[in-house]
Write a protein that holds these residues in place. Sequence first.
Motif, PDB file in Angstrom:
ATOM      1  N   PHE A 112       0.824  -1.210   0.000  1.00  0.00           N
ATOM      2  CA  PHE A 112       0.000   0.000   0.000  1.00  0.00           C
ATOM      3  C   PHE A 112       0.856   1.257   0.000  1.00  0.00           C
ATOM      4  O   PHE A 112       0.416   2.311  -0.468  1.00  0.00           O
ATOM      5  CB  PHE A 112      -1.001  -0.043   1.153  1.00  0.00           C
ATOM      6  N   GLY A 113       2.072   1.158   0.469  1.00  0.00           N
ATOM      7  CA  GLY A 113       3.005   2.262   0.287  1.00  0.00           C
ATOM      8  C   GLY A 113       3.315   2.471  -1.182  1.00  0.00           C
ATOM      9  O   GLY A 113       3.371   3.611  -1.669  1.00  0.00           O
ATOM     10  N   ALA A 114       3.475   1.364  -1.913  1.00  0.00           N
ATOM     11  CA  ALA A 114       3.742   1.452  -3.344  1.00  0.00           C
ATOM     12  C   ALA A 114       2.532   1.990  -4.104  1.00  0.00           C
ATOM     13  O   ALA A 114       2.668   2.770  -5.054  1.00  0.00           O
ATOM     14  CB  ALA A 114       4.133   0.076  -3.886  1.00  0.00           C
ATOM     15  N   ILE A 115       1.335   1.586  -3.693  1.00  0.00           N
ATOM     16  CA  ILE A 115       0.122   2.101  -4.337  1.00  0.00           C
ATOM     17  C   ILE A 115       0.045   3.617  -4.185  1.00  0.00           C
ATOM     18  O   ILE A 115      -0.244   4.346  -5.147  1.00  0.00           O
ATOM     19  CB  ILE A 115      -1.126   1.423  -3.728  1.00  0.00           C
ATOM     20  N   ALA A 116       0.309   4.113  -2.979  1.00  0.00           N
ATOM     21  CA  ALA A 116       0.260   5.557  -2.745  1.00  0.00           C
ATOM     22  C   ALA A 116       1.317   6.282  -3.560  1.00  0.00           C
ATOM     23  O   ALA A 116       1.057   7.350  -4.141  1.00  0.00           O
ATOM     24  CB  ALA A 116       0.450   5.839  -1.257  1.00  0.00           C
ATOM     25  N   ASP A 117       2.527   5.703  -3.644  1.00  0.00           N
ATOM     26  CA  ASP A 117       3.610   6.340  -4.398  1.00  0.00           C
ATOM     27  C   ASP A 117       3.297   6.413  -5.884  1.00  0.00           C
ATOM     28  O   ASP A 117       3.512   7.440  -6.536  1.00  0.00           O
ATOM     29  CB  ASP A 117       4.921   5.582  -4.184  1.00  0.00           C
ATOM     30  N   VAL A 118       2.795   5.323  -6.437  1.00  0.00           N
ATOM     31  CA  VAL A 118       2.592   5.242  -7.887  1.00  0.00           C
ATOM     32  C   VAL A 118       1.348   6.001  -8.322  1.00  0.00           C
ATOM     33  O   VAL A 118       1.358   6.730  -9.321  1.00  0.00           O
ATOM     34  CB  VAL A 118       2.520   3.763  -8.342  1.00  0.00           C
ATOM     35  N   LEU A 119       0.266   5.868  -7.584  1.00  0.00           N
ATOM     36  CA  LEU A 119      -0.991   6.510  -7.994  1.00  0.00           C
ATOM     37  C   LEU A 119      -1.060   7.973  -7.582  1.00  0.00           C
ATOM     38  O   LEU A 119      -1.847   8.740  -8.164  1.00  0.00           O
ATOM     39  CB  LEU A 119      -2.187   5.746  -7.405  1.00  0.00           C
ATOM     40  N   GLY A 120      -0.274   8.371  -6.605  1.00  0.00           N
ATOM     41  CA  GLY A 120      -0.259   9.774  -6.200  1.00  0.00           C
ATOM     42  C   GLY A 120      -1.618  10.257  -5.737  1.00  0.00           C
ATOM     43  O   GLY A 120      -2.261   9.626  -4.886  1.00  0.00           O
ATOM     44  N   GLU A 121      -2.076  11.371  -6.298  1.00  0.00           N
ATOM     45  CA  GLU A 121      -3.343  11.972  -5.857  1.00  0.00           C
ATOM     46  C   GLU A 121      -4.546  11.081  -6.139  1.00  0.00           C
ATOM     47  O   GLU A 121      -5.602  11.244  -5.503  1.00  0.00           O
ATOM     48  CB  GLU A 121      -3.539  13.330  -6.543  1.00  0.00           C
ATOM     49  N   ALA A 122      -4.399  10.165  -7.084  1.00  0.00           N
ATOM     50  CA  ALA A 122      -5.517   9.261  -7.384  1.00  0.00           C
ATOM     51  C   ALA A 122      -5.779   8.290  -6.241  1.00  0.00           C
ATOM     52  O   ALA A 122      -6.866   7.715  -6.144  1.00  0.00           O
ATOM     53  CB  ALA A 122      -5.230   8.483  -8.674  1.00  0.00           C
ATOM     54  N   ALA A 123      -4.780   8.099  -5.370  1.00  0.00           N
ATOM     55  CA  ALA A 123      -4.947   7.198  -4.227  1.00  0.00           C
ATOM     56  C   ALA A 123      -5.606   7.960  -3.083  1.00  0.00           C
ATOM     57  O   ALA A 123      -4.993   8.244  -2.043  1.00  0.00           O
ATOM     58  CB  ALA A 123      -3.599   6.628  -3.807  1.00  0.00           C
TER      59      ALA A 123
END
Length: 394
Positions: A106-117
């Motif tokens: 979920f750290g990677a999801i936040a990093d990659v998706l940025g504001e979309a997360a």
Amino acid sequence: MLSTQSAEIVRATLPVVGAHLDQITERFYATMFAERPELLDGLFNRGNQANGEQRRALAGSIAGFAHALIRHPDERPDTLLSRIAHKHASLAVTDDQYVIVHKYLFGAIADVLGEAATPEVVAAWDEVYWLMAGALIALEARLYAERGTADGRTWREWTVVDRRQETPDVVSFVLRPSDGGPLPEVLPGQYVSVRMRMADGVHQIRQYSVSGGDEHTRRITVKRVRATEDAPEGEVSTLLYEATRVGDRLTVSAPFGDVVLKDGDRPLVLVSAGIGCTPVVGMLHHLADTRTTRRVLVLHADRSRAAHALWRETSELVATLPNGQQIVWYEEGDGGLAGQMDLSSLEIPADAEAYLCGPVPFMRRVRDQLLAAGVAARDVHYEVFGPDLWLPAD
């Protein structure tokens, strides 16, 4: 299974998340191993990390599970989950490791998706993750209990009592429990994991089908895949092939694997290519031992007769079956049909059950031919060595 609110968010964001899953899983593994390098010691396969297969398999399983929740909200995708649970159990995965994976994923999801997360998106996908993780934890607990391997007792020392050269690149090891205790039950088609300490001190684990044995022993058959610094995926098979001798001890798991030969009287089609013959030979031993009268069609493809591991044993086993038949294809055509496997001229019973093992592109082609012959998709079972990069449609 998935709450209504989360289901709507997952459905809406699945195209975006799916498009970025490769980036997400790449970031996930990179960050996790940078901060927790001990996880590469005896758990994650660094060969599959190097070639990207583990990353693609993780992305595929997440996407597959999410799709299943959206398409069939009242059903659990047990076929997908069972495959993963058996592989995890063969690695002695523990409940707390799901918490570690969650943190870095979920750290990677936040990093990659940025504001979309957004918090709402993260919460919905968090629900997906814990539904999947919870189901896997429960399945793995049941597997550990059934195998008597709870409380970290997955691993056991076995002594090599025989080493047999099968082909220039394939060797079989006959193993006996070093403690003299009883052998665990193995079902036809299952595999064991072998845990090896590499030259740099890191432990690596690989799975090998149980290709034979008796009341005192089990046999695994290993094909040497030559490892290089840039492609380390063959490091365990190379070490086994080059350094393991009679009298040595190996650390081996209990048997696992969900692709198991079903009893019954329906016709069987057993299909393999290369070292994929090993689970088929294990199945043939079971069929011979139980004196089956089922129709059994054994199909194998290889480079040549010299490269075909266990071919003589396979032929002898098929000869003991009253309704057994073997057909082989060799690229060099020496002793078999020339070229690639082609089922178009064969009479495949429409009510047959088929078991496949070999490279994924090979199994895709054969599965298409079996479906064209009238075999139901639900009756085509497949085994993959390494991460499962193919989840065929039902």
